[in-house]
Design a protein around this motif. Structure first.
Motif, PDB file in Angstrom:
ATOM      1  N   GLU A   1       0.925  -1.324  -0.573  1.00 45.72           N
ATOM      2  CA  GLU A   1      -0.047  -0.118  -0.046  1.00 45.72           C
ATOM      3  C   GLU A   1       1.056   1.275   0.311  1.00 45.72           C
ATOM      4  OE1 GLU A   1      -3.939  -1.389   2.547  1.00 45.72           O
ATOM      5  OE2 GLU A   1      -2.028  -1.248   3.431  1.00 45.72           O
ATOM      6  N   ILE A   2       2.430   1.250   0.692  1.00 49.13           N
ATOM      7  CA  ILE A   2       2.781   2.238   0.653  1.00 49.13           C
ATOM      8  C   ILE A   2       3.412   2.697  -0.558  1.00 49.13           C
ATOM      9  CG2 ILE A   2       5.406   3.250   1.766  1.00 49.13           C
ATOM     10  CD1 ILE A   2       3.842   1.949   4.680  1.00 49.13           C
ATOM     11  N   ALA A   3       3.872   1.748  -0.972  1.00 51.40           N
ATOM     12  CA  ALA A   3       4.677   1.636  -2.394  1.00 51.40           C
ATOM     13  C   ALA A   3       3.595   2.107  -3.357  1.00 51.40           C
ATOM     14  CB  ALA A   3       4.915   0.336  -2.775  1.00 51.40           C
TER      15      ALA A   3
ATOM     16  N   GLY B   1       4.381   6.217  -5.181  1.00 52.93           N
ATOM     17  CA  GLY B   1       5.093   5.192  -6.220  1.00 52.93           C
ATOM     18  C   GLY B   1       6.251   5.579  -5.869  1.00 52.93           C
ATOM     19  N   ILE B   2       6.357   4.291  -5.423  1.00 53.45           N
ATOM     20  CA  ILE B   2       8.168   3.154  -5.121  1.00 53.45           C
ATOM     21  C   ILE B   2       7.605   1.793  -4.710  1.00 53.45           C
ATOM     22  CG2 ILE B   2       8.835   5.789  -3.742  1.00 53.45           C
ATOM     23  CD1 ILE B   2       8.483   3.626  -0.831  1.00 53.45           C
TER      24      ILE B   2
ATOM     25  N   GLU C   1       8.043  -1.744  -3.386  1.00 53.64           N
ATOM     26  CA  GLU C   1       8.201  -2.550  -1.829  1.00 53.64           C
ATOM     27  C   GLU C   1       9.557  -2.265  -1.465  1.00 53.64           C
ATOM     28  OE1 GLU C   1       5.246  -5.774  -1.354  1.00 53.64           O
ATOM     29  OE2 GLU C   1       4.533  -5.497  -3.486  1.00 53.64           O
ATOM     30  N   ASN C   2      10.090  -3.203  -2.296  1.00 47.92           N
ATOM     31  CA  ASN C   2      11.761  -2.680  -1.805  1.00 47.92           C
ATOM     32  C   ASN C   2      12.384  -1.587  -1.051  1.00 47.92           C
ATOM     33  OD1 ASN C   2      11.155  -6.075  -1.598  1.00 47.92           O
ATOM     34  ND2 ASN C   2      12.294  -5.468  -3.967  1.00 47.92           N
ATOM     35  N   THR C   3      11.794  -0.822  -1.752  1.00 49.69           N
ATOM     36  CA  THR C   3      11.975   0.760  -1.027  1.00 49.69           C
ATOM     37  C   THR C   3      11.688   0.873  -0.387  1.00 49.69           C
ATOM     38  OG1 THR C   3      12.755   1.510  -3.458  1.00 49.69           O
ATOM     39  CG2 THR C   3      12.174   3.005  -2.332  1.00 49.69           C
ATOM     40  N   SER C   4       9.993   1.190   0.015  1.00 47.94           N
ATOM     41  CA  SER C   4       9.701   0.779   1.246  1.00 47.94           C
ATOM     42  C   SER C   4       9.729   0.047   2.870  1.00 47.94           C
ATOM     43  CB  SER C   4       7.943   0.459   0.676  1.00 47.94           C
ATOM     44  OG  SER C   4       7.302   0.683   1.991  1.00 47.94           O
ATOM     45  N   LYS C   5      10.785  -1.097   2.329  1.00 48.46           N
ATOM     46  CA  LYS C   5      11.479  -2.113   3.129  1.00 48.46           C
ATOM     47  C   LYS C   5      12.803  -1.198   3.126  1.00 48.46           C
ATOM     48  CE  LYS C   5       8.197  -6.194   1.396  1.00 48.46           C
ATOM     49  NZ  LYS C   5       8.799  -7.329   1.263  1.00 48.46           N
ATOM     50  N   SER C   6      13.874  -0.601   2.994  1.00 50.49           N
ATOM     51  CA  SER C   6      14.013  -0.229   2.928  1.00 50.49           C
ATOM     52  C   SER C   6      14.229   0.915   3.615  1.00 50.49           C
ATOM     53  CB  SER C   6      15.537  -0.337   1.960  1.00 50.49           C
ATOM     54  OG  SER C   6      16.716   0.451   2.182  1.00 50.49           O
ATOM     55  N   GLN C   7      13.631   1.937   3.383  1.00 46.43           N
ATOM     56  CA  GLN C   7      13.659   3.235   4.240  1.00 46.43           C
ATOM     57  C   GLN C   7      12.430   2.745   5.531  1.00 46.43           C
ATOM     58  OE1 GLN C   7      12.863   6.622   2.603  1.00 46.43           O
ATOM     59  NE2 GLN C   7      14.721   5.269   1.102  1.00 46.43           N
TER      60      GLN C   7
END
Length: 93
Positions: free
Chosen positions: A46-48, A52-53, A55-61
């Motif tokens: 949902e965040i991704a 507009g990012i 899922e891996n970027t969300s997890k990394s952040q």
């Protein structure tokens, strides 16, 4: 964003106001993902989608936000455990 202290969570010396202050100091991307995931309860998918990012970027952040917060909390607790001369205080039972 408001934070509540969980009465079931392990006790720490960290106050909710201090946690809020630390979260506000996170870089914007880290703070946004942290708030959406940890506070608002959104999934990484949902965040991704909403940001507009990937899922891996969300997890990394989120991982980086948590690591920074843990580092800052540790430094804050160590600073609170020193006397006026800068010597670390040790509690004896």
């Amino acid at each position: 964003v408001e934070y509540e202290v969980d009465p079931v969570a392990p006790s720490t010396d960290l106050e909710a106001d201090e946690l809020h202050r630390l979260v506000q100091q996170l870089p914007t991307g880290y703070r946004t993902v942290f708030n959406l995931y940890a506070i608002e309860g959104y999934s990484h998918a949902e965040i991704a989608e909403s940001l507009g990012i990937s899922e891996n970027t969300s997890k990394s952040q989120l991982h980086r936000a948590r690591a920074l917060l843990q580092d800052w909390v540790g430094k804050s607790e160590r600073a609170a455990a020193t006397d006026k001369t800068g010597r670390r205080l040790t509690a004896f039972a």
